[in-house]
Design a protein around this motif. Structure first.
Motif, PDB file in Angstrom:
ATOM      1  N   THR A 280      38.690  42.492  86.916  1.00  0.00           N
ATOM      2  CA  THR A 280      39.755  42.563  85.913  1.00  0.00           C
ATOM      3  C   THR A 280      39.642  43.807  85.040  1.00  0.00           C
ATOM      4  OG1 THR A 280      38.520  41.274  84.259  1.00  0.00           O
ATOM      5  CG2 THR A 280      39.891  40.045  85.817  1.00  0.00           C
ATOM      6  N   ILE A 281      38.504  44.505  85.109  1.00  0.00           N
ATOM      7  CA  ILE A 281      38.334  45.726  84.329  1.00  0.00           C
ATOM      8  C   ILE A 281      39.359  46.780  84.742  1.00  0.00           C
ATOM      9  CG2 ILE A 281      36.716  46.924  85.844  1.00  0.00           C
ATOM     10  CD1 ILE A 281      36.418  46.667  82.038  1.00  0.00           C
ATOM     11  N   ILE A 282      39.866  46.654  85.978  1.00  0.00           N
ATOM     12  CA  ILE A 282      40.856  47.616  86.482  1.00  0.00           C
ATOM     13  C   ILE A 282      42.095  47.625  85.597  1.00  0.00           C
ATOM     14  CG2 ILE A 282      42.362  48.143  88.454  1.00  0.00           C
ATOM     15  CD1 ILE A 282      40.203  46.972  90.269  1.00  0.00           C
ATOM     16  N   ILE A 283      42.411  46.488  84.996  1.00  0.00           N
ATOM     17  CA  ILE A 283      43.590  46.396  84.122  1.00  0.00           C
ATOM     18  C   ILE A 283      43.467  47.349  82.940  1.00  0.00           C
ATOM     19  CG2 ILE A 283      44.907  44.834  82.619  1.00  0.00           C
ATOM     20  CD1 ILE A 283      44.029  42.534  84.418  1.00  0.00           C
ATOM     21  N   LEU A 284      42.235  47.595  82.499  1.00  0.00           N
ATOM     22  CA  LEU A 284      42.018  48.403  81.295  1.00  0.00           C
ATOM     23  C   LEU A 284      41.940  49.899  81.574  1.00  0.00           C
ATOM     24  CD1 LEU A 284      39.311  46.276  79.440  1.00  0.00           C
ATOM     25  CD2 LEU A 284      41.795  46.125  79.267  1.00  0.00           C
ATOM     26  N   ILE A 285      41.674  50.283  82.810  1.00  0.00           N
ATOM     27  CA  ILE A 285      41.421  51.692  83.104  1.00  0.00           C
ATOM     28  C   ILE A 285      42.576  52.610  82.695  1.00  0.00           C
ATOM     29  CG2 ILE A 285      41.028  53.350  84.980  1.00  0.00           C
ATOM     30  CD1 ILE A 285      39.267  51.267  86.322  1.00  0.00           C
ATOM     31  N   PRO A 286      43.841  52.295  83.033  1.00  0.00           N
ATOM     32  CA  PRO A 286      44.934  53.196  82.611  1.00  0.00           C
ATOM     33  C   PRO A 286      45.021  53.364  81.098  1.00  0.00           C
ATOM     34  CG  PRO A 286      45.696  51.663  84.291  1.00  0.00           C
ATOM     35  CD  PRO A 286      44.348  51.191  83.861  1.00  0.00           C
ATOM     36  N   THR A 287      44.791  52.285  80.358  1.00  0.00           N
ATOM     37  CA  THR A 287      44.898  52.396  78.898  1.00  0.00           C
ATOM     38  C   THR A 287      43.708  53.144  78.303  1.00  0.00           C
ATOM     39  OG1 THR A 287      43.864  50.213  78.578  1.00  0.00           O
ATOM     40  CG2 THR A 287      46.259  50.289  78.733  1.00  0.00           C
ATOM     41  N   ILE A 288      42.558  53.054  78.942  1.00  0.00           N
ATOM     42  CA  ILE A 288      41.408  53.830  78.485  1.00  0.00           C
ATOM     43  C   ILE A 288      41.693  55.316  78.633  1.00  0.00           C
ATOM     44  CG2 ILE A 288      38.997  54.411  78.971  1.00  0.00           C
ATOM     45  CD1 ILE A 288      38.589  51.470  79.773  1.00  0.00           C
ATOM     46  N   VAL A 289      42.254  55.691  79.782  1.00  0.00           N
ATOM     47  CA  VAL A 289      42.616  57.097  80.019  1.00  0.00           C
ATOM     48  C   VAL A 289      43.684  57.542  79.022  1.00  0.00           C
ATOM     49  CG1 VAL A 289      43.626  58.710  81.680  1.00  0.00           C
ATOM     50  CG2 VAL A 289      42.003  56.965  82.456  1.00  0.00           C
ATOM     51  N   PHE A 290      44.678  56.688  78.802  1.00  0.00           N
ATOM     52  CA  PHE A 290      45.759  57.001  77.871  1.00  0.00           C
ATOM     53  C   PHE A 290      45.228  57.162  76.448  1.00  0.00           C
ATOM     54  CE2 PHE A 290      49.819  55.299  75.704  1.00  0.00           C
ATOM     55  CZ  PHE A 290      50.282  56.590  75.484  1.00  0.00           C
ATOM     56  N   THR A 291      44.305  56.301  76.049  1.00  0.00           N
ATOM     57  CA  THR A 291      43.723  56.378  74.706  1.00  0.00           C
ATOM     58  C   THR A 291      42.960  57.684  74.511  1.00  0.00           C
ATOM     59  OG1 THR A 291      43.538  53.971  74.545  1.00  0.00           O
ATOM     60  CG2 THR A 291      42.125  55.282  73.098  1.00  0.00           C
ATOM     61  N   LEU A 292      42.181  58.076  75.513  1.00  0.00           N
ATOM     62  CA  LEU A 292      41.447  59.338  75.432  1.00  0.00           C
ATOM     63  C   LEU A 292      42.400  60.520  75.330  1.00  0.00           C
ATOM     64  CD1 LEU A 292      38.621  58.655  78.053  1.00  0.00           C
ATOM     65  CD2 LEU A 292      38.418  58.671  75.550  1.00  0.00           C
ATOM     66  N   TYR A 293      43.482  60.453  76.090  1.00  0.00           N
ATOM     67  CA  TYR A 293      44.489  61.517  76.036  1.00  0.00           C
ATOM     68  C   TYR A 293      45.129  61.598  74.653  1.00  0.00           C
ATOM     69  CZ  TYR A 293      49.015  63.799  76.719  1.00  0.00           C
ATOM     70  OH  TYR A 293      50.130  64.608  76.589  1.00  0.00           O
ATOM     71  N   ALA A 294      45.500  60.433  74.091  1.00  0.00           N
ATOM     72  CA  ALA A 294      46.136  60.395  72.774  1.00  0.00           C
ATOM     73  C   ALA A 294      45.202  60.938  71.700  1.00  0.00           C
ATOM     74  CB  ALA A 294      46.566  58.967  72.445  1.00  0.00           C
ATOM     75  N   GLN A 295      43.944  60.567  71.779  1.00  0.00           N
ATOM     76  CA  GLN A 295      42.980  61.050  70.785  1.00  0.00           C
ATOM     77  C   GLN A 295      42.798  62.560  70.879  1.00  0.00           C
ATOM     78  OE1 GLN A 295      39.509  58.684  71.669  1.00  0.00           O
ATOM     79  NE2 GLN A 295      40.206  56.939  70.450  1.00  0.00           N
ATOM     80  N   SER A 296      42.785  63.081  72.091  1.00  0.00           N
ATOM     81  CA  SER A 296      42.636  64.527  72.253  1.00  0.00           C
ATOM     82  C   SER A 296      43.866  65.273  71.743  1.00  0.00           C
ATOM     83  CB  SER A 296      42.394  64.874  73.728  1.00  0.00           C
ATOM     84  OG  SER A 296      43.545  64.598  74.515  1.00  0.00           O
ATOM     85  N   LYS A 297      45.052  64.679  71.934  1.00  0.00           N
ATOM     86  CA  LYS A 297      46.280  65.309  71.457  1.00  0.00           C
ATOM     87  C   LYS A 297      46.336  65.368  69.940  1.00  0.00           C
ATOM     88  CE  LYS A 297      49.537  66.504  73.320  1.00  0.00           C
ATOM     89  NZ  LYS A 297      49.966  67.866  73.742  1.00  0.00           N
ATOM     90  N   VAL A 298      45.988  64.277  69.281  1.00  0.00           N
ATOM     91  CA  VAL A 298      46.063  64.279  67.822  1.00  0.00           C
ATOM     92  C   VAL A 298      45.032  65.240  67.234  1.00  0.00           C
ATOM     93  CG1 VAL A 298      44.485  62.336  67.394  1.00  0.00           C
ATOM     94  CG2 VAL A 298      46.340  62.808  65.799  1.00  0.00           C
ATOM     95  N   LYS A 299      43.857  65.304  67.825  1.00  0.00           N
ATOM     96  CA  LYS A 299      42.830  66.209  67.324  1.00  0.00           C
ATOM     97  C   LYS A 299      43.211  67.666  67.547  1.00  0.00           C
ATOM     98  CE  LYS A 299      38.928  63.023  67.844  1.00  0.00           C
ATOM     99  NZ  LYS A 299      37.652  62.747  68.562  1.00  0.00           N
TER     100      LYS A 299
END
Length: 232
Positions: free
Chosen positions: A13-32
């Motif tokens: 079930t961890i697979i469900i979280l992988i896209p959002t983990i990638v998206f979160t990292l992307y969002a954090q890099s964009k704001v910074k």
């Protein structure tokens, strides 16, 4: 992470979280990156973040709201309980595009509060439950997963976690509205010029993206918990 097979093996079930983990990292890099970029670009008008905030608050009839210096990086926020606007040092003192954009955004929240903006009112009402749910949910969830004959624990945990996710969902219109107000206020009062609006918009959009990522991550985690529950 939660492992439904005791603590052994891979939890699919961890697979469900992988896209959002990638998206979160992307969002954090964009704001910074956007904040760092436009923190170096001063506005033509030269007003600091605190000057912009004070002017906009006064114009909105909110002269009684003080502006305080907050500790930390990107720690800017409006406190609705104490009716105080707090700005980080780099926003408070500097006259960059990023500084005035962030300060105007926080003023947007203060105006929402003063005008009774419904999504903000709802968010403030459910905040205590969401705060309790985000911290207490995992005790019930882990207990429900480790104790098979107590499925009610998992259900309680999911409900509590759902309250926290609901808070994140309601946060989205609050943040987008505050950013829209900020851009309008900055333009109307000529704190930014036409060629600076693009930078201000990028700073605010990048910040909003982090809330989208948080909501997506919360929904994905809730979906994962429901899958684990149904498997039980």
């Amino acid at each position: 992470m939660l492992f439904p097979y005791g603590f052994y093996g891979f939890d699919p079930t961890i697979i469900i979280l992988i896209p959002t983990i990638v998206f979160t990292l992307y969002a954090q890099s964009k704001v910074k990156s956007n904040f760092a970029k436009y923190l170096k670009v001063n506005t033509h008008r030269g007003y600091s973040g605190v000057q912009v905030a004070r002017s906009l608050l006064d114009e909105a009839g909110l002269q009684d709201i003080p502006i305080e210096l907050a500790k930390g990086h990107l720690s800017d926020h409006y406190d609705p309980r104490n009716r105080v606007l707090r700005l980080s040092q780099e926003v408070y003192n500097r006259s960059s595009i990023a500084s005035v954009s962030v300060s105007a955004h926080e003023v947007g929240h203060a105006i929402q509060h003063a005008r009774g903006y419904i999504p903000l009112t709802v968010r403030n009402l459910i905040f205590p439950l969401a705060r309790f749910g985000s911290s207490a949910a995992w005790f019930f969830i882990i207990g429900g997963l480790l104790i098979p004959n107590q499925p009610g624990l998992l259900d309680i945990g999911i409900l509590l976690f759902g309250a926290a996710v609901l808070f994140q969902v309601i946060t989205l219109p609050v943040e987008f509205n505050a950013s829209s107000r900020a851009l309008r206020l900055l333009n109307t009062n000529q704190f930014i010029m036409d060629d600076e609006e693009r930078g201000a918009r990028r700073v605010l959009r990048a910040a909003a993206l982090t809330y989208v990522a948080a909501m997506a991550a919360g929904i994905a985690q809730l979906l994962r918990l429901l899958v684990l529950r149904n498997r039980r």
